[in-house]
Design a protein around this motif. Structure first.
Motif, PDB file in Angstrom:
ATOM      1  N   UNK A   1       0.884  -1.166   0.000  1.00  0.00           N
ATOM      2  CA  UNK A   1       0.000   0.000   0.000  1.00  0.00           C
ATOM      3  C   UNK A   1       0.917   1.209   0.000  1.00  0.00           C
ATOM      4  N   UNK A   2       0.873   1.963  -1.103  1.00  0.00           N
ATOM      5  CA  UNK A   2       1.834   3.040  -1.269  1.00  0.00           C
ATOM      6  C   UNK A   2       1.096   4.358  -1.454  1.00  0.00           C
ATOM      7  N   UNK A   3       1.724   5.430  -1.004  1.00  0.00           N
ATOM      8  CA  UNK A   3       1.095   6.745  -1.152  1.00  0.00           C
ATOM      9  C   UNK A   3       1.852   7.764  -0.331  1.00  0.00           C
ATOM     10  N   UNK A   4       1.600   9.035  -0.618  1.00  0.00           N
ATOM     11  CA  UNK A   4       2.300  10.081   0.120  1.00  0.00           C
ATOM     12  C   UNK A   4       1.814  10.159   1.562  1.00  0.00           C
ATOM     13  N   UNK A   5       2.534  10.909   2.354  1.00  0.00           N
ATOM     14  CA  UNK A   5       2.174  11.090   3.746  1.00  0.00           C
ATOM     15  C   UNK A   5       0.765  11.679   3.849  1.00  0.00           C
TER      16      UNK A   5
ATOM     17  N   UNK B   1      -2.205   1.967  -4.887  1.00  0.00           N
ATOM     18  CA  UNK B   1      -1.729   3.334  -4.689  1.00  0.00           C
ATOM     19  C   UNK B   1      -2.871   4.167  -4.135  1.00  0.00           C
ATOM     20  N   UNK B   2      -2.639   4.786  -2.981  1.00  0.00           N
ATOM     21  CA  UNK B   2      -3.658   5.598  -2.322  1.00  0.00           C
ATOM     22  C   UNK B   2      -3.290   7.067  -2.436  1.00  0.00           C
ATOM     23  N   UNK B   3      -4.289   7.898  -2.714  1.00  0.00           N
ATOM     24  CA  UNK B   3      -4.061   9.335  -2.671  1.00  0.00           C
ATOM     25  C   UNK B   3      -5.270   9.958  -1.992  1.00  0.00           C
ATOM     26  N   UNK B   4      -5.067  10.638  -0.896  1.00  0.00           N
ATOM     27  CA  UNK B   4      -6.148  11.257  -0.119  1.00  0.00           C
ATOM     28  C   UNK B   4      -7.283  10.273   0.134  1.00  0.00           C
ATOM     29  N   UNK B   5      -6.908   9.044   0.476  1.00  0.00           N
ATOM     30  CA  UNK B   5      -7.906   8.049   0.838  1.00  0.00           C
ATOM     31  C   UNK B   5      -8.600   7.387  -0.333  1.00  0.00           C
ATOM     32  N   UNK B   6      -8.207   7.760  -1.566  1.00  0.00           N
ATOM     33  CA  UNK B   6      -8.853   7.186  -2.751  1.00  0.00           C
ATOM     34  C   UNK B   6      -7.880   6.236  -3.452  1.00  0.00           C
ATOM     35  N   UNK B   7      -8.386   5.087  -3.891  1.00  0.00           N
ATOM     36  CA  UNK B   7      -7.542   4.140  -4.628  1.00  0.00           C
ATOM     37  C   UNK B   7      -7.260   4.702  -6.015  1.00  0.00           C
ATOM     38  N   UNK B   8      -5.983   4.891  -6.335  1.00  0.00           N
ATOM     39  CA  UNK B   8      -5.614   5.428  -7.650  1.00  0.00           C
ATOM     40  C   UNK B   8      -5.318   4.314  -8.636  1.00  0.00           C
ATOM     41  N   UNK B   9      -4.644   3.285  -8.186  1.00  0.00           N
ATOM     42  CA  UNK B   9      -4.498   2.119  -9.039  1.00  0.00           C
ATOM     43  C   UNK B   9      -4.191   0.895  -8.196  1.00  0.00           C
ATOM     44  N   UNK B  10      -4.498  -0.234  -8.774  1.00  0.00           N
ATOM     45  CA  UNK B  10      -4.384  -1.502  -8.074  1.00  0.00           C
ATOM     46  C   UNK B  10      -3.993  -2.551  -9.098  1.00  0.00           C
ATOM     47  N   UNK B  11      -2.983  -3.337  -8.803  1.00  0.00           N
ATOM     48  CA  UNK B  11      -2.633  -4.384  -9.759  1.00  0.00           C
ATOM     49  C   UNK B  11      -1.300  -5.014  -9.449  1.00  0.00           C
ATOM     50  N   UNK B  12      -0.875  -5.888 -10.353  1.00  0.00           N
ATOM     51  CA  UNK B  12       0.419  -6.527 -10.193  1.00  0.00           C
ATOM     52  C   UNK B  12       1.512  -5.481 -10.378  1.00  0.00           C
ATOM     53  N   UNK B  13       2.492  -5.498  -9.497  1.00  0.00           N
ATOM     54  CA  UNK B  13       3.522  -4.463  -9.506  1.00  0.00           C
ATOM     55  C   UNK B  13       4.175  -4.340 -10.880  1.00  0.00           C
ATOM     56  N   UNK B  14       4.586  -5.474 -11.409  1.00  0.00           N
ATOM     57  CA  UNK B  14       5.310  -5.433 -12.673  1.00  0.00           C
ATOM     58  C   UNK B  14       4.435  -4.879 -13.804  1.00  0.00           C
ATOM     59  N   UNK B  15       3.167  -5.335 -13.847  1.00  0.00           N
ATOM     60  CA  UNK B  15       2.284  -4.860 -14.909  1.00  0.00           C
ATOM     61  C   UNK B  15       2.046  -3.357 -14.821  1.00  0.00           C
ATOM     62  N   UNK B  16       1.888  -2.857 -13.585  1.00  0.00           N
ATOM     63  CA  UNK B  16       1.646  -1.423 -13.425  1.00  0.00           C
ATOM     64  C   UNK B  16       2.841  -0.620 -13.916  1.00  0.00           C
ATOM     65  N   UNK B  17       4.043  -1.132 -13.662  1.00  0.00           N
ATOM     66  CA  UNK B  17       5.232  -0.419 -14.109  1.00  0.00           C
ATOM     67  C   UNK B  17       5.393  -0.492 -15.613  1.00  0.00           C
ATOM     68  N   UNK B  18       5.174  -1.679 -16.159  1.00  0.00           N
ATOM     69  CA  UNK B  18       5.443  -1.852 -17.577  1.00  0.00           C
ATOM     70  C   UNK B  18       4.405  -1.144 -18.438  1.00  0.00           C
ATOM     71  N   UNK B  19       3.146  -1.105 -17.953  1.00  0.00           N
ATOM     72  CA  UNK B  19       2.151  -0.384 -18.746  1.00  0.00           C
ATOM     73  C   UNK B  19       2.224   1.115 -18.465  1.00  0.00           C
ATOM     74  N   UNK B  20       3.203   1.509 -17.661  1.00  0.00           N
ATOM     75  CA  UNK B  20       3.481   2.919 -17.338  1.00  0.00           C
ATOM     76  C   UNK B  20       2.195   3.670 -17.002  1.00  0.00           C
ATOM     77  N   UNK B  21       1.504   3.137 -16.029  1.00  0.00           N
ATOM     78  CA  UNK B  21       0.221   3.683 -15.620  1.00  0.00           C
ATOM     79  C   UNK B  21       0.358   5.156 -15.214  1.00  0.00           C
TER      80      UNK B  21
END
Ligand code: ADP
Ligand code: MG
Length: 348
Positions: A32-36, A226-246
């Motif tokens: 679960x990743x996101x800014x402070x 990926x969370x931003x201000x409590x909202x889900x921004x994206x969800x998926x397999x790490x590698x796929x999210x990176x490779x599809x350059x979300x």
């Protein structure tokens, strides 16, 4: 293992988690990743019932957390280990006592408050079972020779190993990690991440890793949210999210830069692996066109064998057309920043 459906959480009317739905599978490392301030810690605390929620549902191992009574919550928390950024250890106690602590308390639950207090008396000799279990985990953490040392005399990495041993001592089924490497230097961070990875595969433990560091999720998480201000921004397999350059990952990896007021600021994006040799792009372009650029800023991170991220360059106006032609010809991805011109990055 954990299922979250339409979760809503607010503090005094201020929404902190908004309509979150996802599930975490048994045995996976979920990031679960996101800014402070994004709500990561709050979300984690909903999993073990340390926070209440106002809407939706959180089920952990088949049980709705909000519906558990006191005894149910205790049993749940026994099954969920947790480690923290600042380790949460008793600094003046030795390593052994820190790891033994949850065992002394929970091995067999104390029948009375008096018994609870008695268990806290560290001078009481631990049972053989407790000693064996503590030493088993200290060995797994590479700390067996440190068991008599006071925690406050250890390095950050060693303290976190004690934290992990303590979290594992009750054989939990889930390990929650809240910014567990944020206080550590990069090398120690990598050591601890490798350790967590090997625990995940050896003990088949489900792990939830909360962090603001993309390095951490890239290194060990199978899937990420990926969370931003409590909202889900994206969800998926790490590698796929990176490779599809979300798009949302791009935004997260950006920082604010002070753009140069003259000329044109251009962001070159390196978001999918294996497309070009990024390191060479700027120098090659400068040499081919015989123009020098100012580099305004950038953020490049290693992912597998590639460098991903972006660089912002500033191009003097008189060279702009030839630079655009060059970038087009070389099939680069770019966008113009902050001077009112159209964005002309190659659409993907
Ligand atoms: N006990 C609390 N009371 C009121 N607001 C809180 C409380 N805990 C956290 N918040 C607020 O909730 C938001 C999310 O916090 P948190 O979950 O700690 O974020 P993160 O862990 O992603 O940095 C923040 O805006 C924070 O100020
Ligand atoms: Mg936090």
């Amino acid at each position: 293992m954990i299922t979250v459906k339409n979760l809503e959480k607010h503090y005094g009317g201020v929404p902190v988690l908004r309509d979150l739905s996802f599930s975490i599978e048994e045995g996976e490392i979920f990031g679960i990743v996101g800014n402070s301030g994004a709500g990561k810690s709050t979300l984690l605390r909903c999993f073990n019932g340390l926070e209440r929620y106002q809407g939706g549902s959180v089920t952990v191992m088949g049980k709705e957390v909000a519906a558990l009574n006191e005894a149910g919550l205790k049993a749940l928390r026994r099954d969920i280990g947790m480690i923290f950024q600042n380790f949460g250890l008793m600094g003046r106690k030795n390593v052994f006592e820190n790891v033994a602590f949850p065992l002394r308390i929970w091995e067999t639950p104390p029948q009375s408050f008096r018994e609870f207090l008695a268990r806290l008396q560290f001078w009481r000799a631990p049972s053989k079972e407790v000693t064996d279990r503590v030493m088993e985990f200290l060995e797994l953490m590479g700390l067996a020779d440190k068991h008599f040392e006071r925690v406050q005399s250890l390095s950050g990495g060693q303290k976190q190993r004690v934290g992990i041993a303590r979290a594992l001592a009750l054989y939990p089924k889930i390990l929650l990690c809240d910014e567990a490497t944020s206080a550590l230097d990069p090398n120690t961070t990598m050591d601890i991440l490798s350790l967590l990875q090997s625990i995940n595969s050896r003990l088949k433990l489900t792990m939830v890793v909360v962090t603001h560091q993309m390095e951490v999720v890239k290194r060990i998480c199978h899937r990420l949210l990926l969370l931003d201000k409590g909202i889900a921004q994206c969800l998926g397999k790490t590698e796929e999210l990176f490779i599809s350059s979300t798009e949302c990952l791009k935004k997260f990896m950006e920082d604010d830069y002070t753009l140069i007021a003259t000329g044109t600021n251009i962001r070159l994006m390196f978001m999918s692996p294996r497309e070009i040799s990024q390191d060479a792009v700027i120098t090659t372009m400068a040499r081919d066109l015989d123009i020098s650029f100012s580099i305004v800023g950038g953020k490049l991170e290693r992912y597998l064998d590639d460098v991903l991220g972006f660089l912002i360059i500033n191009v003097p106006d008189e060279h702009l057309d030839v630079v655009f032609c060059y970038m087009k010809e070389k099939n680069l991805h770019w966008e113009v920043l902050g001077n009112g011109r159209d964005n002309v990055g190659r659409p993907r």
